[in-house]
Motif scaffolding. Structure first.
Motif, PDB file in Angstrom:
ATOM      1  N   PHE A 106       0.833  -1.204   0.000  1.00 26.54           N
ATOM      2  CA  PHE A 106       0.000   0.000   0.000  1.00 26.54           C
ATOM      3  C   PHE A 106       0.869   1.257   0.000  1.00 26.54           C
ATOM      4  O   PHE A 106       0.514   2.259  -0.603  1.00 26.54           O
ATOM      5  CB  PHE A 106      -0.910   0.021   1.236  1.00 26.54           C
ATOM      6  N   ARG A 108       3.352   2.726  -1.504  1.00 29.22           N
ATOM      7  CA  ARG A 108       4.161   2.737  -2.726  1.00 29.22           C
ATOM      8  C   ARG A 108       5.304   3.740  -2.674  1.00 29.22           C
ATOM      9  O   ARG A 108       6.328   3.569  -3.314  1.00 29.22           O
ATOM     10  CB  ARG A 108       3.280   3.060  -3.932  1.00 29.22           C
ATOM     11  N   ASN A 109       5.142   4.833  -1.924  1.00 25.46           N
ATOM     12  CA  ASN A 109       6.160   5.888  -1.862  1.00 25.46           C
ATOM     13  C   ASN A 109       7.139   5.699  -0.709  1.00 25.46           C
ATOM     14  O   ASN A 109       7.967   6.583  -0.464  1.00 25.46           O
ATOM     15  CB  ASN A 109       5.481   7.258  -1.761  1.00 25.46           C
ATOM     16  N   ASP A 117      -4.821   8.910  -0.637  1.00 23.44           N
ATOM     17  CA  ASP A 117      -4.583   8.555  -2.032  1.00 23.44           C
ATOM     18  C   ASP A 117      -3.934   7.184  -2.177  1.00 23.44           C
ATOM     19  O   ASP A 117      -4.206   6.467  -3.145  1.00 23.44           O
ATOM     20  CB  ASP A 117      -3.774   9.641  -2.750  1.00 23.44           C
ATOM     21  N   ASP A 118      -3.079   6.776  -1.222  1.00 25.29           N
ATOM     22  CA  ASP A 118      -2.481   5.439  -1.253  1.00 25.29           C
ATOM     23  C   ASP A 118      -3.555   4.364  -1.143  1.00 25.29           C
ATOM     24  O   ASP A 118      -3.548   3.372  -1.884  1.00 25.29           O
ATOM     25  CB  ASP A 118      -1.492   5.255  -0.094  1.00 25.29           C
ATOM     26  N   LYS A 120      -6.884   4.688  -1.630  1.00 27.89           N
ATOM     27  CA  LYS A 120      -7.791   4.715  -2.782  1.00 27.89           C
ATOM     28  C   LYS A 120      -7.160   4.017  -3.984  1.00 27.89           C
ATOM     29  O   LYS A 120      -7.824   3.255  -4.692  1.00 27.89           O
ATOM     30  CB  LYS A 120      -8.152   6.155  -3.147  1.00 27.89           C
ATOM     31  N   SER A 121      -5.888   4.274  -4.229  1.00 32.04           N
ATOM     32  CA  SER A 121      -5.188   3.656  -5.351  1.00 32.04           C
ATOM     33  C   SER A 121      -5.143   2.138  -5.206  1.00 32.04           C
ATOM     34  O   SER A 121      -5.388   1.398  -6.166  1.00 32.04           O
ATOM     35  CB  SER A 121      -3.774   4.221  -5.451  1.00 32.04           C
ATOM     36  N   ALA A 122      -4.848   1.666  -3.995  1.00 27.56           N
ATOM     37  CA  ALA A 122      -4.794   0.226  -3.758  1.00 27.56           C
ATOM     38  C   ALA A 122      -6.158  -0.408  -3.977  1.00 27.56           C
ATOM     39  O   ALA A 122      -6.270  -1.456  -4.627  1.00 27.56           O
ATOM     40  CB  ALA A 122      -4.290  -0.052  -2.346  1.00 27.56           C
ATOM     41  N   GLN A 124      -8.548   0.740  -5.832  1.00 24.82           N
ATOM     42  CA  GLN A 124      -8.880   0.839  -7.253  1.00 24.82           C
ATOM     43  C   GLN A 124      -8.259  -0.329  -8.016  1.00 24.82           C
ATOM     44  O   GLN A 124      -8.883  -0.875  -8.923  1.00 24.82           O
ATOM     45  CB  GLN A 124      -8.390   2.179  -7.822  1.00 24.82           C
ATOM     46  N   GLN A 125      -7.070  -0.743  -7.631  1.00 21.98           N
ATOM     47  CA  GLN A 125      -6.401  -1.859  -8.301  1.00 21.98           C
ATOM     48  C   GLN A 125      -6.962  -3.207  -7.858  1.00 21.98           C
ATOM     49  O   GLN A 125      -7.119  -4.114  -8.668  1.00 21.98           O
ATOM     50  CB  GLN A 125      -4.900  -1.823  -8.017  1.00 21.98           C
ATOM     51  N   PRO A 128     -11.950  -2.619  -7.955  1.00 24.84           N
ATOM     52  CA  PRO A 128     -12.338  -1.348  -8.568  1.00 24.84           C
ATOM     53  C   PRO A 128     -13.809  -0.964  -8.380  1.00 24.84           C
ATOM     54  O   PRO A 128     -14.153   0.210  -8.503  1.00 24.84           O
ATOM     55  CB  PRO A 128     -12.017  -1.553 -10.052  1.00 24.84           C
ATOM     56  N   GLU A 132     -16.037   4.525  -3.531  1.00 23.59           N
ATOM     57  CA  GLU A 132     -15.004   5.421  -3.003  1.00 23.59           C
ATOM     58  C   GLU A 132     -15.367   5.972  -1.624  1.00 23.59           C
ATOM     59  O   GLU A 132     -14.497   6.097  -0.759  1.00 23.59           O
ATOM     60  CB  GLU A 132     -14.752   6.567  -3.980  1.00 23.59           C
TER      61      GLU A 132
END
Length: 163
Positions: A106, A108-109, A117-118, A120-122, A124-125, A128, A132
């Protein structure tokens, strides 16, 4: 015979290397070669295996649960009893490693915490179609101190929470 077959409470088999580590820790802690571990021996053996010392109450509980009487008023653990007592500790170590791995996926940075945002991105992948607003609600619930970040501690708590 696999360890989990000898000890029905086991949730997984010990690997050959884990069995060797347990045997080595047992024999190292049993300095006077009596064939069983007393309370202080147990603390030392766990320190060898996991890098931390058991508190007195945890050591006594392990001895009470898995041990047998070896001297008047003294419980000890034989090697098979010690192996059985260490199974839950190895399983917990596996769970912690899996949680760490998931958190890193989760994060990523590589910041050491998760932002909205981390997450939500996870999601979404991974899924999906997950709404939200539900991700946002979950994030707010997990972010126990309300700082807009999910620390590893918060994430770990959430992953281990059963209700």
């Amino acid at each position: 015979m696999p360890i989990s077959n000898r000890f029905p409470c086991a949730t997984r088999n010990l690997t050959t290397s884990e069995v060797h580590l347990i045997e080595k820790a047992f024999h190292s802690a049993d300095e006077d070669k009596k064939g069983f571990l007393l309370q202080n021996d147990l603390k030392f053996a766990v320190m060898i295996l996991f890098g931390h010392k058991l508190c007195k109450s945890e050591a006594l509980q392990i001895l009470e649960t898995y041990g047998t009487d070896h001297k008047p008023w003294t419980k000890g653990l034989t090697l098979p009893q010690f192996m059985e007592a260490m199974l839950p500790k190895f399983a917990a170590a596996d769970e912690d490693e899996e949680i760490r791995h998931t958190f890193k996926a989760f994060d990523r940075n590589c910041r050491g915490f998760l932002r909205m945002d981390d997450v939500k991105s996870a999601f979404q992948q991974i899924c999906p179609h997950f709404a939200e607003h539900r991700v946002e609600l979950a994030f707010k619930e997990i972010d126990r101190d309300g700082d807009g970040r999910i620390s590893y501690k918060d994430f770990d708590f959430m992953m281990k929470f059963n209700n």
